[in-house]
Enzyme design. Structure first.
Site, PDB file in Angstrom:
ATOM      1  N   CYS A  98       0.995  -1.174   0.104  1.00 56.03           N
ATOM      2  CA  CYS A  98       0.147   0.000  -0.047  1.00 56.03           C
ATOM      3  C   CYS A  98       0.720   1.347   0.118  1.00 56.03           C
ATOM      4  O   CYS A  98       1.947   1.140   0.623  1.00 56.03           O
ATOM      5  CB  CYS A  98      -1.031   0.075   1.079  1.00 56.03           C
ATOM      6  SG  CYS A  98      -2.004  -1.356   1.426  1.00 56.03           S
ATOM      7  N   ARG A 118       4.701   0.651  -6.338  1.00 59.98           N
ATOM      8  CA  ARG A 118       4.742  -0.422  -5.244  1.00 59.98           C
ATOM      9  C   ARG A 118       3.727  -1.312  -5.326  1.00 59.98           C
ATOM     10  O   ARG A 118       3.787  -2.555  -4.628  1.00 59.98           O
ATOM     11  CB  ARG A 118       4.279   0.501  -3.816  1.00 59.98           C
ATOM     12  CG  ARG A 118       5.267   1.615  -3.580  1.00 59.98           C
ATOM     13  CD  ARG A 118       4.402   2.677  -2.570  1.00 59.98           C
ATOM     14  NE  ARG A 118       4.275   1.896  -1.000  1.00 59.98           N
ATOM     15  CZ  ARG A 118       5.365   2.276  -0.208  1.00 59.98           C
ATOM     16  NH1 ARG A 118       6.379   2.970  -0.670  1.00 59.98           N
ATOM     17  NH2 ARG A 118       5.336   1.799   1.072  1.00 59.98           N
ATOM     18  N   TRP A 134      -2.920  -2.720  -1.461  1.00 61.82           N
ATOM     19  CA  TRP A 134      -2.300  -4.129  -2.004  1.00 61.82           C
ATOM     20  C   TRP A 134      -3.217  -5.047  -0.956  1.00 61.82           C
ATOM     21  O   TRP A 134      -2.960  -4.980   0.164  1.00 61.82           O
ATOM     22  CB  TRP A 134      -0.997  -4.140  -1.779  1.00 61.82           C
ATOM     23  CG  TRP A 134      -0.451  -5.241  -2.767  1.00 61.82           C
ATOM     24  CD1 TRP A 134      -0.225  -5.570  -3.895  1.00 61.82           C
ATOM     25  CD2 TRP A 134       0.068  -6.532  -2.016  1.00 61.82           C
ATOM     26  NE1 TRP A 134       0.296  -6.717  -4.084  1.00 61.82           N
ATOM     27  CE2 TRP A 134       0.608  -7.459  -2.776  1.00 61.82           C
ATOM     28  CE3 TRP A 134      -0.015  -6.981  -0.668  1.00 61.82           C
ATOM     29  CZ2 TRP A 134       0.971  -8.658  -2.584  1.00 61.82           C
ATOM     30  CZ3 TRP A 134       0.763  -8.189  -0.216  1.00 61.82           C
ATOM     31  CH2 TRP A 134       1.390  -8.934  -1.226  1.00 61.82           C
ATOM     32  N   ASN A 180      -1.658   2.070   5.698  1.00 62.91           N
ATOM     33  CA  ASN A 180      -0.627   1.252   5.098  1.00 62.91           C
ATOM     34  C   ASN A 180      -0.078   0.130   6.364  1.00 62.91           C
ATOM     35  O   ASN A 180       0.263   0.578   7.332  1.00 62.91           O
ATOM     36  CB  ASN A 180       0.738   1.842   4.595  1.00 62.91           C
ATOM     37  CG  ASN A 180       1.903   0.816   4.113  1.00 62.91           C
ATOM     38  OD1 ASN A 180       1.689  -0.362   3.906  1.00 62.91           O
ATOM     39  ND2 ASN A 180       2.904   1.496   3.778  1.00 62.91           N
ATOM     40  N   GLY A 181      -0.010  -1.051   6.215  1.00 62.37           N
ATOM     41  CA  GLY A 181       0.702  -2.050   7.054  1.00 62.37           C
ATOM     42  C   GLY A 181      -0.531  -2.887   7.632  1.00 62.37           C
ATOM     43  O   GLY A 181      -1.364  -3.158   6.901  1.00 62.37           O
ATOM     44  N   GLU A 202      18.798 -15.694  -9.817  1.00 56.73           N
ATOM     45  CA  GLU A 202      18.233 -14.370 -10.150  1.00 56.73           C
ATOM     46  C   GLU A 202      17.655 -14.332 -11.623  1.00 56.73           C
ATOM     47  O   GLU A 202      16.623 -13.931 -11.660  1.00 56.73           O
ATOM     48  CB  GLU A 202      19.282 -13.402  -9.860  1.00 56.73           C
ATOM     49  CG  GLU A 202      19.179 -11.763 -10.131  1.00 56.73           C
ATOM     50  CD  GLU A 202      17.614 -11.331  -9.542  1.00 56.73           C
ATOM     51  OE1 GLU A 202      17.164 -12.005  -8.767  1.00 56.73           O
ATOM     52  OE2 GLU A 202      17.256 -10.261  -9.990  1.00 56.73           O
ATOM     53  N   LYS A 242      13.911 -13.379 -12.421  1.00 54.59           N
ATOM     54  CA  LYS A 242      13.335 -12.462 -13.384  1.00 54.59           C
ATOM     55  C   LYS A 242      12.299 -13.024 -14.477  1.00 54.59           C
ATOM     56  O   LYS A 242      11.301 -12.422 -14.754  1.00 54.59           O
ATOM     57  CB  LYS A 242      14.661 -11.722 -14.363  1.00 54.59           C
ATOM     58  CG  LYS A 242      15.393 -11.108 -13.401  1.00 54.59           C
ATOM     59  CD  LYS A 242      15.002  -9.740 -12.888  1.00 54.59           C
ATOM     60  CE  LYS A 242      14.224  -9.704 -11.653  1.00 54.59           C
ATOM     61  NZ  LYS A 242      15.072  -9.589 -10.610  1.00 54.59           N
ATOM     62  N   GLU A 281       8.809 -13.470 -12.635  1.00 52.50           N
ATOM     63  CA  GLU A 281       8.087 -12.672 -12.037  1.00 52.50           C
ATOM     64  C   GLU A 281       7.470 -11.853 -13.238  1.00 52.50           C
ATOM     65  O   GLU A 281       6.295 -11.102 -13.068  1.00 52.50           O
ATOM     66  CB  GLU A 281       8.653 -11.727 -11.040  1.00 52.50           C
ATOM     67  CG  GLU A 281       9.776 -11.070 -11.330  1.00 52.50           C
ATOM     68  CD  GLU A 281      10.611 -10.365 -10.212  1.00 52.50           C
ATOM     69  OE1 GLU A 281       9.862 -10.101  -9.308  1.00 52.50           O
ATOM     70  OE2 GLU A 281      11.802 -10.004 -10.252  1.00 52.50           O
ATOM     71  N   HIS A 295      20.965 -34.783 -10.427  1.00 53.52           N
ATOM     72  CA  HIS A 295      20.348 -35.492  -9.359  1.00 53.52           C
ATOM     73  C   HIS A 295      18.782 -35.133  -9.338  1.00 53.52           C
ATOM     74  O   HIS A 295      18.047 -35.296  -8.411  1.00 53.52           O
ATOM     75  CB  HIS A 295      20.900 -34.806  -7.907  1.00 53.52           C
ATOM     76  CG  HIS A 295      22.272 -35.311  -7.705  1.00 53.52           C
ATOM     77  ND1 HIS A 295      22.898 -36.368  -7.324  1.00 53.52           N
ATOM     78  CD2 HIS A 295      23.333 -34.370  -7.892  1.00 53.52           C
ATOM     79  CE1 HIS A 295      24.209 -36.109  -7.297  1.00 53.52           C
ATOM     80  NE2 HIS A 295      24.564 -34.982  -7.509  1.00 53.52           N
ATOM     81  N   LYS A 335       6.267  -3.932  -5.079  1.00 52.48           N
ATOM     82  CA  LYS A 335       7.508  -3.428  -5.362  1.00 52.48           C
ATOM     83  C   LYS A 335       8.288  -3.544  -3.716  1.00 52.48           C
ATOM     84  O   LYS A 335       9.293  -4.127  -3.619  1.00 52.48           O
ATOM     85  CB  LYS A 335       7.745  -1.863  -5.657  1.00 52.48           C
ATOM     86  CG  LYS A 335       9.247  -1.340  -5.674  1.00 52.48           C
ATOM     87  CD  LYS A 335       9.902  -2.173  -6.586  1.00 52.48           C
ATOM     88  CE  LYS A 335      11.633  -1.826  -6.686  1.00 52.48           C
ATOM     89  NZ  LYS A 335      12.277  -2.859  -7.514  1.00 52.48           N
TER      90      LYS A 335
HETATM   91  O1  M6R Z   1      13.462  -4.101  -1.297  1.00 52.68           O
HETATM   92  P1  M6R Z   1      13.870  -5.436  -1.168  1.00 52.68           P
HETATM   93  O2  M6R Z   1      15.539  -5.584  -1.564  1.00 52.68           O
HETATM   94  O3  M6R Z   1      14.025  -5.818   0.457  1.00 52.68           O
HETATM   95  O4  M6R Z   1      13.043  -6.457  -1.758  1.00 52.68           O
HETATM   96  C1  M6R Z   1      13.278  -7.659  -1.654  1.00 52.68           C
HETATM   97  C2  M6R Z   1      12.306  -8.345  -2.814  1.00 52.68           C
HETATM   98  O5  M6R Z   1      11.117  -8.626  -2.265  1.00 52.68           O
HETATM   99  C3  M6R Z   1      12.564  -8.250  -4.073  1.00 52.68           C
HETATM  100  O6  M6R Z   1      14.084  -8.413  -4.287  1.00 52.68           O
HETATM  101  C4  M6R Z   1      11.858  -8.958  -5.031  1.00 52.68           C
HETATM  102  O7  M6R Z   1      12.217 -10.558  -4.777  1.00 52.68           O
HETATM  103  C5  M6R Z   1      11.841  -8.518  -6.347  1.00 52.68           C
HETATM  104  N1  M6R Z   1      10.562  -8.439  -6.866  1.00 52.68           N
HETATM  105  C6  M6R Z   1      12.618  -9.040  -7.278  1.00 52.68           C
HETATM  106  O8  M6R Z   1      12.703  -8.563  -8.684  1.00 52.68           O
END
Ligand code: M6R
Length: 615
Positions: free
Chosen positions: A2, A27, A86, A112-113, A485, A489, A492, A508, A610
């Site tokens: 949020c 966000r 959110w 927010n929270g 990583e 990508k 997501e 394995h 985000k």
């Molecule tokens: O803001 P942060 O780096 O702490 O966030 C951690 C993860 O939420 C963030 O890296 C998330 O996995 C991204 N969507 C990756 O692209």
């Protein structure tokens, strides 16, 4: 997660808050709303889905359509609050969207929270005759303020705060009082101080075009903002607090797309510059700088523990390899979300580093709080200046990578690896190591530029790559986190199943998956031993007629084993400690172009936020 924004001032706050909400879109959210005073009453306007796009159902107006007529705002107000939601408690619909108004109509809040004890509070309020209009936890705040109100707005807010458990920041307006109150405990909130106006929001984005003067509220603080740019910061008990006014460290240009189709592509392309920003002011006086950033580092470090989530955790994993191999200090990288639930054994001589782009990730923050409580040395590698993790850590390094807006993290990852390497130079008492590292860092911006020579090739092969139903990303040693990583990508933003695996583990289990629907993506760079072993794994996949895409700094060797259905991307050579920076960029581009080809919402992928500010 949020986002909240509120305005009090002489301009039309509806426009300021609306623009602010658009800037908070990064966000992640599923519904949105605005609340303001009109003819002595509080009015709210809400919608589900994107602020400026009708993507929910045909004919269902978005927030912009509800607020504007002939392209102009049809409402005007000088005290306004707004929210991007959110969903956590209750489905994403207009009823649950914020602002929530008290039953009497006297107060409206955006939150927010999470209010952890909302259920008990809700039952108590219901027994007093309050009726709830939503399924949210947040609504209790509006009713509590109403319940405690006895002609003093601030008193009612303060009494409400004594009742709330959980992590929150919220803004509240009152039908009668000409003030905007904001408060925080556990979730972010900052105050932009403009000319005769105050804007309070989750971060600086909503106001950076109007003012660069900012105050970052700490937990258990509230701000009472009035007209003419007046404000008071107080503790929850009402004691006045003097806050330092800081300067927002970036410009409005930093948060616009600058001609790129998406923020993600812009941020991928920024990496020559952002990587440089992380090291450039530091390397010329490296020893002094590091001692300043990491003061009182224990002499006999027991372990270095990197804590993070998602991409930041993978950067921490790169750190683990560097710390063990080059600093010879035991090291591990821990998913913060797992770490906080297993009562970890922590020693006073453990050095714990929270790695986070946003500095607001709830699990990472909690992990840091836990290790601090156990007496370990704590620090942070964080991008967002003044964020909660940065403040809790109290020492460490900022990335200086500028705001990262695309939900998929890109430039933060590469800058995190630079920062981790800088930190490790503090542990490695070897001048020639340091000199080689600095020399290689200085060459990186140019080498990153060379990686973009492969962009057209990656774009060209995209239609073929996008046909695969799944991907197995394989790397060994320091390239293992790169595989993780790269796969993250692809998952997501392209929404295609992709798995990162250590290439040695492939036989394995995952090798059973090899068929014409799966592409194996290999990262084969670096030292001879690692290179050769990973190449052997590629040969095993080829022996089973699997197709491969290879990222390599030694094409000649790899090519011997490939056929026409395979793909090769050549990357420049660098030292192993920096190679993840080079190797990840083609994988970022690959995910980006596949996602774009498939028409995905790249900057705001479905279901993702985000910054994840709830555990
Ligand atoms: O803001 P942060 O780096 O702490 O966030 C951690 C993860 O939420 C963030 O890296 C998330 O996995 C991204 N969507 C990756 O692209």
């Amino acid at each position: 997660m949020c986002g909240i924004v509120g305005y009090i001032g002489n301009d039309n706050g509806i426009e300021v808050v609306f623009n602010g909400l658009v800037r908070l879109e990064y966000r992640g959210y599923d519904s949105v709303g605005i609340g303001f005073k009109e003819n002595g009453k509080i009015k709210t306007i809400k919608s589900v889905g994107r602020i400026q796009k009708s993507d929910v159902a045909p004919g269902m107006p978005n927030l912009e359509e509800k607020l504007k007529e002939d392209g102009k705002f049809k409402f005007s107000s000088h005290i306004v609050i707004g929210h991007t939601r959110w969903a956590t408690h209750g489905a994403p619909n207009e009823r649950n969207a914020h602002p929530h108004v008290s039953m009497s109509g006297r107060f409206a809040i955006v939150h927010n929270g999470i209010i952890e004890n909302y259920y008990t509070l809700k039952k108590e309020l219901e027994s007093k005759g309050y009726k709830f209009a939503s399924e949210t936890d947040s609504e209790v705040i509006a009713h509590l303020i109403d319940y405690f109100y006895d002609s003093d707005f601030l008193e009612a807010v303060k009494k409400t705060l004594t009742k709330l458990n959980g992590a929150y920041s919220f803004l509240v307006i009152s039908q009668k009082d000409d003030v905007l109150i904001g408060t925080k405990k556990g979730s972010p909130l900052c105050v932009g101080i403009g000319d005769n106006e105050i804007i309070i929001s989750s971060d600086e984005m909503p106001f950076v075009d109007r003012t660069k003067k900012v105050i970052y509220l700490s937990d258990n603080e509230l701000v009472v903002a009035q007209f003419n740019g007046k404000y008071d910061v107080k503790s929850f008990e009402g004691i006045n607090i003097e806050k330092e006014i800081k300067e927002v460290p970036y410009d409005i240009e930093a948060i616009t797309k600058g001609g790129y189709k998406h923020f993600m592509l812009k941020e991928i392309h920024e990496q020559s510059m952002t990587v440089k920003n992380t090291f450039i002011s530091r390397v010329d006086h490296i020893d002094t700088m590091l001692r300043d950033n990491f003061p009182n580092l224990p002499r006999n470090i027991n372990r270095v523990i990197y804590l993070g989530c998602g991409t930041s955790l993978y950067a921490g994993m790169v750190g683990m390899y560097i710390t063990e191999r080059y600093a010879h200090v035991p090291s591990r990288a821990e998913y913060a979300s797992e770490f906080i639930y297993r009562d970890p054994v922590i020693f006073r001589n453990d050095v714990c580093i929270a790695v986070s782009q946003s500095g607001e990730t709830a699990d990472t923050k909690e992990a840091l709080r836990i290790v601090k409580g156990k007496g370990a040395y704590i620090s942070g590698i964080v991008n967002t200046v003044g964020s909660q993790i940065a403040r809790l850590a109290g020492r460490g390094m900022y990335l200086h990578a500028g705001p990262e807006i695309g939900v998929a993290s890109t430039k933060a990852f590469t800058s995190q690896i630079i920062a981790i390497n800088l930190f490790n130079m503090l542990l490695i008492d070897n001048n020639s190591y340091k000199q080689e590292m600095i020399n290689e860092m200085k060459k990186l911006p140019m080498k990153i530029g060379e990686v973009f020579d492969t962009e057209d090739y990656i774009k060209d092969i995209t239609p073929e790559i996008a046909k695969y139903k799944s991907f197995l990303y394989l790397g060994r040693d320091i390239n293992y986190p790169v595989a993780l990583e790269g796969a993250l990508k692809m998952k997501e933003i392209a929404y295609i199943h992709a798995e990162g695996y250590s290439s040695g583990e492939m036989k394995h289990g995952p090798i059973a998956l090899v068929d014409e629907n799966m592409l194996s993506v290999f990262i084969i760079t670096g030292e001879k031993k690692i290179y050769q072993k990973t190449l052997n794994n590629l040969i095993e996949i080829k022996a089973r007629k699997g197709n491969v895409l290879v990222i390599t700094d030694n094409v000649g060797e790899v090519k011997k084993y490939l056929d026409n259905d395979d793909y090769v991307v050549r990357v420049p050579c660098t030292i192993p400690q920096l190679s993840p920076i080079i190797n990840i960029i083609p994988l970022q581009l690959l995910a980006y172009y596949v996602a774009d080809y498939l028409g995905r919402e790249i900057d705001k992928p479905r279901n993702l936020a985000k910054s994840v500010t709830v555990e």
